[in-house]
Design a protein around this motif. Structure first.
Motif, mmCIF file in Angstrom:
data_model
loop_
_atom_site.group_PDB
_atom_site.id
_atom_site.type_symbol
_atom_site.label_atom_id
_atom_site.label_comp_id
_atom_site.label_asym_id
_atom_site.label_seq_id
_atom_site.Cartn_x
_atom_site.Cartn_y
_atom_site.Cartn_z
ATOM 1 N N ILE A 22 0.829 -1.206 0.000
ATOM 2 C CA ILE A 22 0.000 0.000 0.000
ATOM 3 C C ILE A 22 0.863 1.256 0.000
ATOM 4 N N ALA A 23 1.946 1.258 0.768
ATOM 5 C CA ALA A 23 2.837 2.426 0.821
ATOM 6 C C ALA A 23 3.471 2.677 -0.544
ATOM 7 N N VAL A 24 3.940 1.632 -1.217
ATOM 8 C CA VAL A 24 4.542 1.782 -2.546
ATOM 9 C C VAL A 24 3.509 2.298 -3.542
ATOM 10 N N ASN A 25 2.281 1.768 -3.492
ATOM 11 C CA ASN A 25 1.226 2.246 -4.395
ATOM 12 C C ASN A 25 0.908 3.713 -4.168
ATOM 13 N N LEU A 26 0.860 4.149 -2.922
ATOM 14 C CA LEU A 26 0.592 5.557 -2.633
ATOM 15 C C LEU A 26 1.706 6.463 -3.160
ATOM 16 N N VAL A 27 2.956 6.054 -2.981
ATOM 17 C CA VAL A 27 4.092 6.842 -3.481
ATOM 18 C C VAL A 27 4.052 6.924 -5.007
ATOM 19 N N MET A 28 3.783 5.795 -5.670
ATOM 20 C CA MET A 28 3.734 5.791 -7.136
ATOM 21 C C MET A 28 2.562 6.643 -7.655
ATOM 22 N N ALA A 29 1.416 6.565 -6.999
ATOM 23 C CA ALA A 29 0.264 7.373 -7.412
ATOM 24 C C ALA A 29 0.554 8.860 -7.228
ATOM 25 N N TRP A 30 1.177 9.237 -6.122
ATOM 26 C CA TRP A 30 1.525 10.645 -5.895
ATOM 27 C C TRP A 30 2.503 11.135 -6.962
ATOM 28 N N ASN A 31 3.516 10.315 -7.294
ATOM 29 C CA ASN A 31 4.475 10.707 -8.333
ATOM 30 C C ASN A 31 3.800 10.854 -9.691
ATOM 31 N N ALA A 32 2.859 9.975 -10.006
ATOM 32 C CA ALA A 32 2.155 10.056 -11.293
ATOM 33 C C ALA A 32 1.328 11.332 -11.383
ATOM 34 N N VAL A 33 0.601 11.652 -10.337
ATOM 35 C CA VAL A 33 -0.255 12.832 -10.351
ATOM 36 C C VAL A 33 0.575 14.112 -10.344
ATOM 37 N N SER A 34 1.660 14.141 -9.581
ATOM 38 C CA SER A 34 2.456 15.368 -9.477
ATOM 39 C C SER A 34 3.272 15.645 -10.733
ATOM 40 N N SER A 35 3.533 14.641 -11.561
ATOM 41 C CA SER A 35 4.334 14.867 -12.763
ATOM 42 C C SER A 35 3.478 14.984 -14.019
ATOM 43 N N PHE A 36 2.143 14.903 -13.898
ATOM 44 C CA PHE A 36 1.257 15.008 -15.057
ATOM 45 C C PHE A 36 1.274 16.442 -15.575
ATOM 46 N N PRO A 37 1.693 16.657 -16.827
ATOM 47 C CA PRO A 37 1.835 18.023 -17.323
ATOM 48 C C PRO A 37 0.521 18.722 -17.656
ATOM 49 N N GLY A 38 -0.560 18.018 -17.773
ATOM 50 C CA GLY A 38 -1.837 18.678 -18.040
ATOM 51 C C GLY A 38 -2.523 18.135 -19.272
ATOM 52 N N LEU A 39 -3.623 18.738 -19.605
ATOM 53 C CA LEU A 39 -4.436 18.302 -20.728
ATOM 54 C C LEU A 39 -3.924 18.890 -22.030
ATOM 55 N N GLU A 40 -4.084 18.137 -23.106
ATOM 56 C CA GLU A 40 -3.743 18.640 -24.436
ATOM 57 C C GLU A 40 -4.843 19.555 -24.953
ATOM 58 N N VAL A 41 -6.103 19.173 -24.709
ATOM 59 C CA VAL A 41 -7.249 19.971 -25.136
ATOM 60 C C VAL A 41 -8.256 20.022 -23.994
ATOM 61 N N GLN A 42 -9.052 21.079 -23.938
ATOM 62 C CA GLN A 42 -10.038 21.223 -22.865
ATOM 63 C C GLN A 42 -11.197 20.249 -23.030
ATOM 64 N N ASN A 43 -11.649 20.035 -24.267
ATOM 65 C CA ASN A 43 -12.792 19.169 -24.501
ATOM 66 C C ASN A 43 -12.445 18.226 -25.649
ATOM 67 N N SER A 44 -12.176 16.971 -25.338
ATOM 68 C CA SER A 44 -11.730 16.023 -26.363
ATOM 69 C C SER A 44 -12.820 15.720 -27.381
ATOM 70 N N TYR A 45 -14.087 15.774 -26.983
ATOM 71 C CA TYR A 45 -15.169 15.521 -27.939
ATOM 72 C C TYR A 45 -15.204 16.605 -29.014
ATOM 73 N N VAL A 46 -15.129 17.856 -28.599
ATOM 74 C CA VAL A 46 -15.139 18.956 -29.560
ATOM 75 C C VAL A 46 -13.918 18.868 -30.476
ATOM 76 N N ALA A 47 -12.752 18.552 -29.913
ATOM 77 C CA ALA A 47 -11.540 18.434 -30.718
ATOM 78 C C ALA A 47 -11.659 17.288 -31.726
ATOM 79 N N SER A 48 -12.342 16.226 -31.360
ATOM 80 C CA SER A 48 -12.471 15.077 -32.258
ATOM 81 C C SER A 48 -13.346 15.383 -33.466
ATOM 82 N N GLN A 49 -14.231 16.357 -33.362
ATOM 83 C CA GLN A 49 -15.140 16.680 -34.453
ATOM 84 C C GLN A 49 -14.420 17.262 -35.666
#
Length: 151
Positions: A22-49
């Protein structure tokens, strides 16, 4: 003589093993969320059109981008389908690491002899160039380009 294996010892072993997992999973989840650079587009459905229409227009340009980094300069050679320098009306780029946004830069390029050049201090390793350009006819050209700087 060895001590007997009791229920209390088995419980401690099980709790300890699952606690580590559980401790390893929490550390890995925190690292994944903290290093996520963000979204490419605000609304993927609109972009797909409009995705297929934009992709077809961009492919019709036939542009090929060749990045090069040496001596503290980043160069982008953009050629059309004939192999000649592409007619670029405007060019913007964001240069950064592939995993985070802390080192993102938006350099200003100079057009010198058919090549877009900018002075840039890049450390060794993997970099990503988000290129947004506009053709002389108004067609948008967007591309993500991987660049590896040797150290």
């Amino acid at each position: 003589m060895a001590k007997p294996l009791t229920g209390r010892k088995v419980l401690l072993i099980a709790v300890s093993a699952f606690g580590v997992i559980i401790a390893v999973n929490l550390v890995m989840a925190w690292n994944a969320v903290s290093s996520f650079p963000g979204l490419e587009v605000q609304n993927s459905y609109v972009a797909s059109q409009v995705f297929d229409k934009n992709r077809a227009a961009q492919e019709a340009l036939g542009w090929v981008v060749e990045p090069e980094y040496s001596d503290g300069k980043l160069s982008l050679v953009i050629r059309d389908k004939s192999g000649l320098p592409a007619k670029v009306a405007s060019l913007k780029a964001v240069v950064g690491r592939t995993t985070h946004m802390r080192e993102d830069m938006s350099p200003t390029f100079d057009y010198v002899g058919g090549i877009f050049v900018t002075p840039l201090d890049l450390a060794p390793g993997a970099w990503l160039i988000h290129l947004d350009a506009k053709a002389a006819d108004g067609t948008q050209f967007s591309q993500r380009i991987d660049l590896f700087v040797k150290g």
